[in-house]
Design an enzyme around this catalytic site. Structure first.
Site, PDB file in Angstrom:
ATOM      1  N   HIS A 130       0.928  -1.228   0.213  1.00 28.83           N
ATOM      2  CA  HIS A 130       0.312   0.008  -0.081  1.00 28.83           C
ATOM      3  C   HIS A 130       1.029   1.481   0.314  1.00 28.83           C
ATOM      4  CE1 HIS A 130      -3.547   2.416   1.296  1.00 28.83           C
ATOM      5  NE2 HIS A 130      -2.628   3.345   1.335  1.00 28.83           N
ATOM      6  N   CYS A 131       0.529   2.172  -1.069  1.00 37.19           N
ATOM      7  CA  CYS A 131       2.048   3.219  -1.101  1.00 37.19           C
ATOM      8  C   CYS A 131       0.541   4.246  -1.098  1.00 37.19           C
ATOM      9  CB  CYS A 131       2.150   2.768  -2.799  1.00 37.19           C
ATOM     10  SG  CYS A 131       3.002   4.691  -2.522  1.00 37.19           S
ATOM     11  N   PRO A 132       1.280   4.905   0.451  1.00 36.76           N
ATOM     12  CA  PRO A 132       0.955   6.210   0.735  1.00 36.76           C
ATOM     13  C   PRO A 132       1.040   7.446   0.070  1.00 36.76           C
ATOM     14  CG  PRO A 132       3.027   5.878   2.253  1.00 36.76           C
ATOM     15  CD  PRO A 132       2.164   4.475   1.344  1.00 36.76           C
ATOM     16  N   ASN A 135      -2.044   7.165  -2.326  1.00 36.15           N
ATOM     17  CA  ASN A 135      -3.113   7.159  -2.117  1.00 36.15           C
ATOM     18  C   ASN A 135      -4.087   5.522  -1.953  1.00 36.15           C
ATOM     19  OD1 ASN A 135      -4.756   7.067   0.307  1.00 36.15           O
ATOM     20  ND2 ASN A 135      -6.095   8.166  -0.167  1.00 36.15           N
ATOM     21  N   ASN A 136      -3.054   4.432  -2.261  1.00 34.21           N
ATOM     22  CA  ASN A 136      -4.052   3.705  -3.279  1.00 34.21           C
ATOM     23  C   ASN A 136      -2.791   2.133  -3.477  1.00 34.21           C
ATOM     24  OD1 ASN A 136      -5.464   1.860  -4.514  1.00 34.21           O
ATOM     25  ND2 ASN A 136      -4.873   3.110  -6.761  1.00 34.21           N
TER      26      ASN A 136
END
Ligand SMILES: [Zn+2]
Ligand SMILES: [Zn+2]
Length: 213
Positions: A130-132, A135-136
């Site tokens: 999950h890549c902050p 945000n996805n």
């Protein structure tokens, strides 16, 4: 996609990423590119505009695309509950046995390489992470755009840094002029970002070469 939502409280990193990318690129186009165009010709503007469009297009795809959400069971289908569902179920696909793991939140058996994201609260196919910053989740559907974004971003910041360096060196007698100060701030900004961006890009190039995606 029912039950799968990205929390609106986590939009600060992604908003910052967009602001830095758009803001830095705008400063570059306003302050540095016009000089480079007079020095090296209009091809500089065309090439760098194309790189910028490619970066933004891939960033948008990675941010807004469905990463590969594994559909949840409908309420009436979800007959098994956490206490009665076995943790694993083996199913046969084309002669090979595949071990499916139960997800108590989504009420489904998920195939291998599919993982539950606690931030998005759903199971994602070929879950990478999950890549902050976007945000996805990065999964089966948007991994390619995420990877292309990293590669093009590396090229983008390399061009911006070297072009800005040329600009500052050519104007070294006027370092206190506003154009030069903005250019040097841009170089400091890239200097802060270069290690994490290059590191992440090299890490994902290695993963792709090993075929782990
Ligand atoms: Zn799940
Ligand atoms: Zn996620």
């Amino acid at each position: 996609m029912s039950g799968c939502s990205r929390p609106s409280t986590k939009i600060i990193p992604v908003t910052m990423a967009w602001l830095v990318l758009i803001g830095g690129t705008t400063l570059f186009f306003v302050f540095v590119i016009p000089y480079l165009a007079t020095k090296y010709g209009p091809l500089v503007v065309i090439v760098h505009s194309l790189v910028t469009i490619f970066v933004l297009a891939n960033f948008s795809m990675a941010t807004f695309m469905d990463p590969g959400v594994y559909p949840r069971a409908h309420e009436d289908e979800a007959h098994e509950d956490d206490f009665h569902a076995p943790l694993y179920k083996n199913i046969e696909i084309n002669g090979t046995t595949v071990r499916m793991k139960w997800c108590g939140t989504c009420q489904i058996y998920r195939p291998p390489r599919c993982s539950h994201c606690s931030v998005c609260n759903c199971c994602i196919e070929s879950f990478d992470h999950h890549c902050p910053w976007v945000n996805n989740c990065i999964g089966r559907r948007n991994y390619r755009y995420f990877f292309q974004f990293l590669l093009s971003l590396t090229i983008h910041i390399s061009i911006v840094f070297s072009s800005t360096l040329i600009y500052v060196l050519d104007h070294r007698l006027y370092v206190t002029a506003p154009h030069c100060i903005v250019s040097m701030c841009l170089m400091v900004l890239i200097g802060l970002l270069v290690v994490p961006i290059f590191g992440l890009t090299i890490f994902h190039i290695v993963l792709v070469i090993r075929g782990r995606t």
